[in-house]
Design an enzyme around this catalytic site. Structure first.
Site, short mmCIF file in Angstrom:
data_model
loop_
_atom_site.label_atom_id
_atom_site.label_comp_id
_atom_site.label_asym_id
_atom_site.label_seq_id
_atom_site.Cartn_x
_atom_site.Cartn_y
_atom_site.Cartn_z
N CYS A 142 -31.26 -47.69 -25.93
CA CYS A 142 -32.60 -48.29 -25.84
C CYS A 142 -33.26 -48.50 -27.21
O CYS A 142 -33.92 -49.51 -27.44
CB CYS A 142 -33.50 -47.47 -24.92
SG CYS A 142 -33.24 -45.70 -25.00
N HIS A 177 -40.28 -47.49 -27.15
CA HIS A 177 -39.70 -46.87 -28.34
C HIS A 177 -40.15 -47.65 -29.58
O HIS A 177 -40.08 -48.89 -29.60
CB HIS A 177 -38.17 -46.91 -28.28
CG HIS A 177 -37.57 -45.97 -27.27
ND1 HIS A 177 -38.30 -45.07 -26.53
CD2 HIS A 177 -36.26 -45.79 -26.90
CE1 HIS A 177 -37.49 -44.38 -25.75
NE2 HIS A 177 -36.25 -44.79 -25.95
#
Ligand code: NAP
Length: 358
Positions: free
Chosen positions: A155, A249
């Site tokens: 990710c 993120h």
């Protein structure tokens, strides 16, 4: 390239690991998908034999009613009767299970780390390296599979690789120092204990997170020729942190370029980049895979995580780096762009390329 015609009927798909954080994101994103519909859900033996509503600890919004009544099965090809299988499996289970599905003739679109770096497995970002699908005949011949495995990246890698792709195309990226601030949903459910993370930052993420970020972008940005991917010649140093953010993120990056570029030139390259599939009209493809913000204090997960329906990476704070060439901050939704949404976009590309039969 022309826009892709929709399939004549929605294509049934299965979700492996359907009860977890990424599995649930698949269920949400596929609920109203114009091309695919969830026909099978599978998970561990803890969940098999239960209705999805009872097996999944549902994390966000309303559970789609049609899926709620499906019976969760074990993760074996005989129980999951669909040609397309999205995998959100824990990596402990993915190695054997995904191979079994590919051997049984299924197309597995995987989020797990197990096969990503195998030389004959595409590590695909449709906007960046759609030609890496050329590995599929090589994979099938080498492994004697009638199906196949196609992976999407870690990710954080996804956020980093999408932000780097326009810069690499325009100027060549030679070195990257990156520090990540990674959301809690990246650890799955139940993930990090609340008393460990509330009011805290943990400068460690297991499962080889730093190594993945140091290797996967090189394959993604590599060149496919003569039946193999030659990795990009780029050195990456990564440090990762788990932070008390729900989704999104963030990657703080310093890059050294082959051809020097001003922040303005870099922003122009980022802003004008539409990626390799813009003309295909894929349902999950964002109009802007990379968005540039000029706000001095953005991107921020709380404000920007749903940009482009969670499929855009937002880049900001592009400025000169006093040691290397440029500094920038990139942020993206880890369970959408960094996981389920990425897999679904991969499947859409494969349908557009005629690699999925209706
Ligand atoms: P998670 O919340 O822990 O979910 C794991 C899923 O795997 C659950 O559905 C679980 O089923 C199933 N499972 C576990 N052991 C199994 C077994 N032996 N056999 C069959 N199924 C099994 O994890 P997650 O965060 O969704 O991550 C799923 C995968 O995606 C992992 O490989 C992860 O590294 C990767 N990934 C995650 C993110 C993210 O942002 N979270 C991003 C990119 C990639 P039960 O509910 O029955 O236990």
């Amino acid at each position: 390239m022309t826009a892709t015609s929709a399939p004549s009927r929605r294509i049934p798909v299965g979700v492996l690991g359907a009860t977890g954080a990424v599995g649930q994101t698949f269920i949400r994103l596929l609920a109203d998908h114009p091309w695919f519909e969830v026909a099978a859900v599978a998970a561990s033996e803890r969940s098999a034999g239960k209705r999805y509503r009872d097996a999944a600890h549902w994390l966000s919004g309303e559970m789609p009613a049609r899926v709620a009544d499906l019976m969760v099965t074990a993760c074996d090809p005989a129980s999951v009767d669909t040609q397309i299988v999205f995998s959100a499996l824990d990596s402990d289970a993915a190695q054997e299970v995904e191979a079994a599905f590919a051997r049984a003739g299924k197309l597995v679109l995987s989020n797990a780390r197990n096969y990503r770096m195998d030389a004959d497995v595409p590590l695909l970002i449709p906007e960046v390296n759609p030609d890496h699908l050329g590995l599929l005949p090589i994979q099938r011949a080498a492994r004697k599979w009638s199906g196949a495995i196609v992976t999407n990246s870690n990710c954080s890698t996804m956020v980093i690789a999408l932000a780097l792709a326009p810069l690499h195309e325009a100027f060549g990226v030679e070195q990257l120092f990156v520090t990540t601030l990674q959301a809690l949903s990246g650890a799955g459910y139940p993930g990090v204990p609340s008393l460990d993370i509330l009011g805290n930052i943990i400068p460690f993420i297991g499962g080889g997170e730093e190594e993945k970020i140091e290797s996967e972008p090189l394959k993604i940005l590599g060149v496919f020729e003569h039946g193999a991917v030659t990795p990009a010649r780029m050195r990456v140093s990564a440090q990762v942190n788990r932070v008390a953010v729900e989704h999104g993120h963030t990657a703080c990056m310093s890059v050294k370029l082959a051809t020097a570029a001003t922040p303005d030139a870099a922003m122009q390259a980022l802003r004008s980049w539409k990626g390799a599939i813009a003309a295909l009209g894929l349902p999950s493809a964002p109009a802007e895979p990379v968005m540039v913000t000029m706000e001095r204090d953005r991107p921020q997960p709380r404000r920007d995580v749903n940009a482009g329906g969670g499929m855009s990476v937002v880049v900001g704070r592009v400025r000169t780096d006093p040691i290397l060439d440029l500094r920038l901050v990139a942020m993206g939704h880890n369970t959408i762009r960094g996981a389920a949404g990425a897999s679904i976009l991969n499947a859409e590309l494969m349908f557009a390329r005629g690699l999925i039969a209706v």
